[in-house]
Enzyme design. Structure first.
Site, PDB file in Angstrom:
ATOM      1  N   GLY A  82       0.810  -1.210   0.000  1.00  0.00           N
ATOM      2  CA  GLY A  82       0.000   0.000   0.000  1.00  0.00           C
ATOM      3  C   GLY A  82       0.841   1.256   0.000  1.00  0.00           C
ATOM      4  N   SER A  83       1.855   1.287  -0.885  1.00  0.00           N
ATOM      5  CA  SER A  83       2.833   2.387  -0.824  1.00  0.00           C
ATOM      6  C   SER A  83       2.686   3.407  -1.946  1.00  0.00           C
ATOM      7  CB  SER A  83       4.262   1.826  -0.820  1.00  0.00           C
ATOM      8  OG  SER A  83       4.441   0.822  -1.796  1.00  0.00           O
ATOM      9  N   ILE A 116       0.904   7.078   4.230  1.00  0.00           N
ATOM     10  CA  ILE A 116       1.985   6.616   5.093  1.00  0.00           C
ATOM     11  C   ILE A 116       2.916   5.674   4.340  1.00  0.00           C
ATOM     12  CG2 ILE A 116       2.516   5.243   7.147  1.00  0.00           C
ATOM     13  CD1 ILE A 116      -0.068   6.333   8.402  1.00  0.00           C
ATOM     14  N   GLY A 117       2.354   4.763   3.554  1.00  0.00           N
ATOM     15  CA  GLY A 117       3.181   3.819   2.807  1.00  0.00           C
ATOM     16  C   GLY A 117       4.112   4.500   1.839  1.00  0.00           C
ATOM     17  N   SER A 133      -2.060   0.965  14.942  1.00  0.00           N
ATOM     18  CA  SER A 133      -2.713   2.246  15.195  1.00  0.00           C
ATOM     19  C   SER A 133      -2.988   2.406  16.676  1.00  0.00           C
ATOM     20  CB  SER A 133      -4.034   2.296  14.419  1.00  0.00           C
ATOM     21  OG  SER A 133      -4.848   3.369  14.840  1.00  0.00           O
ATOM     22  N   TYR A 135     -12.357  -1.528  12.626  1.00  0.00           N
ATOM     23  CA  TYR A 135     -10.980  -1.125  12.326  1.00  0.00           C
ATOM     24  C   TYR A 135     -10.086  -1.341  13.549  1.00  0.00           C
ATOM     25  CZ  TYR A 135      -7.032   2.038  11.493  1.00  0.00           C
ATOM     26  OH  TYR A 135      -5.766   2.574  11.368  1.00  0.00           O
TER      27      TYR A 135
END
Length: 264
Positions: free
Chosen positions: A14-15, A19-20, A141, A154
């Site tokens: 997921g970059s 953040i990724g 998180s 989540y």
């Protein structure tokens, strides 16, 4: 403090954004070859174009695959069977009333936020152990321990990631491989901007909207602002380095003091 990751290959799921993306840039600045992952060739190509402009000496390799699925994960690991650094960053989030989250949604969150990480750890950890060196990091998180009422599903997945990381760290004991999770606090990304707007509305200027969100929904934050993605990346780059060789099985916080605890 000099962090040199030359000769290391890192996969960041997921970059292509958020953040990724910041983690991919940070690892490349330290010399790692970074596999940039997203669901499509187009999104990965666009991200690499931006990353190459930002990190002129960086080395980026396209690794498109939907790792939220078993087949997508397999296609990625088949194409790139070994990495030195695995960063499980992929994740989804969204607000939903607790009693309206149906079974399919619970399964979808667990599949993408937890099982995607488990599959990749299972695929890459054995070769890391054989090599006597490796780094596995999962982006968790503050919601793992301070579960928000507006997104319980989540929070559940991020709690699970803490357990996954601790357990695999035990599996890797004595091998030279470290396994940790990074607990990110409320972070300024495009997705979070959308999330903030969903909760406080579209009428306020962004600075005021962000402030209202923090005061109303995240009042525990000690820095009283959203965290920038680069601040999360700094912790990940350190934990990916030889300098963090004695840190494993941990849940390291980059949360702006959000979690009311004196332990990491």
């Amino acid at each position: 403090m000099i962090i040199d990751l030359s000769g290391k290959t890192a996969l960041v799921t997921g970059s292509t954004q958020g953040i990724g993306y910041a983690i991919a840039a940070g690892l490349a600045r330290s010399g790692a070859t970074v596999l940039v992952n997203g669901r499509t060739d187009a999104s990965v190509g666009a991200a690499i174009e931006r990353l190459t402009a930002e990190v002129v000496d960086g080395t980026f390799v396209a690794a498109p695959a939907d790792v939220g699925t078993e087949s997508g994960s397999r296609s990625l690991t088949d194409a790139h069977p070994r990495v030195d650094i695995l960063v499980n960053n992929l994740g989804i989030f969204g607000a939903q009333p607790a009693l309206e989250i149906d079974d399919d949604e619970w399964r979808r969150y667990f599949e993408i936020n937890v099982l995607a990480a488990v599959r990749l750890i299972r695929a890459y950890l054995p070769s890391m152990k054989d090599a006597g060196w490796g780094r596995v990091l999962s982006i968790a998180s503050d919601s793992a321990v301070v579960v928000p009422t507006e997104m319980i599903h989540y929070g559940m997945t991020k709690t699970a990631l803490l357990s996954v990381s601790r357990g695999f760290a035990k599996d890797a004991a004595g091998s030279g491989v470290t396994v940790n999770s990074v607990m990110a606090g409320p972070t300024h990304t495009g997705g979070v901007e959308t999330f903030v707007r969903e909760l406080v509305g579209d009428d306020l200027p962004w600075d005021e909207a962000q402030h209202e969100f923090m005061v109303k929904y995240r009042p525990q934050s000690l820095i009283q602002r959203l965290i920038e993605p680069e601040e999360i990346a700094n912790m990940v780059v350190y934990l990916s380095s030889p300098l963090a060789s004695a840190t494993t099985g941990g849940a390291l916080r980059v949360d702006g003091g959000y979690v009311d605890s004196i332990l990491p």
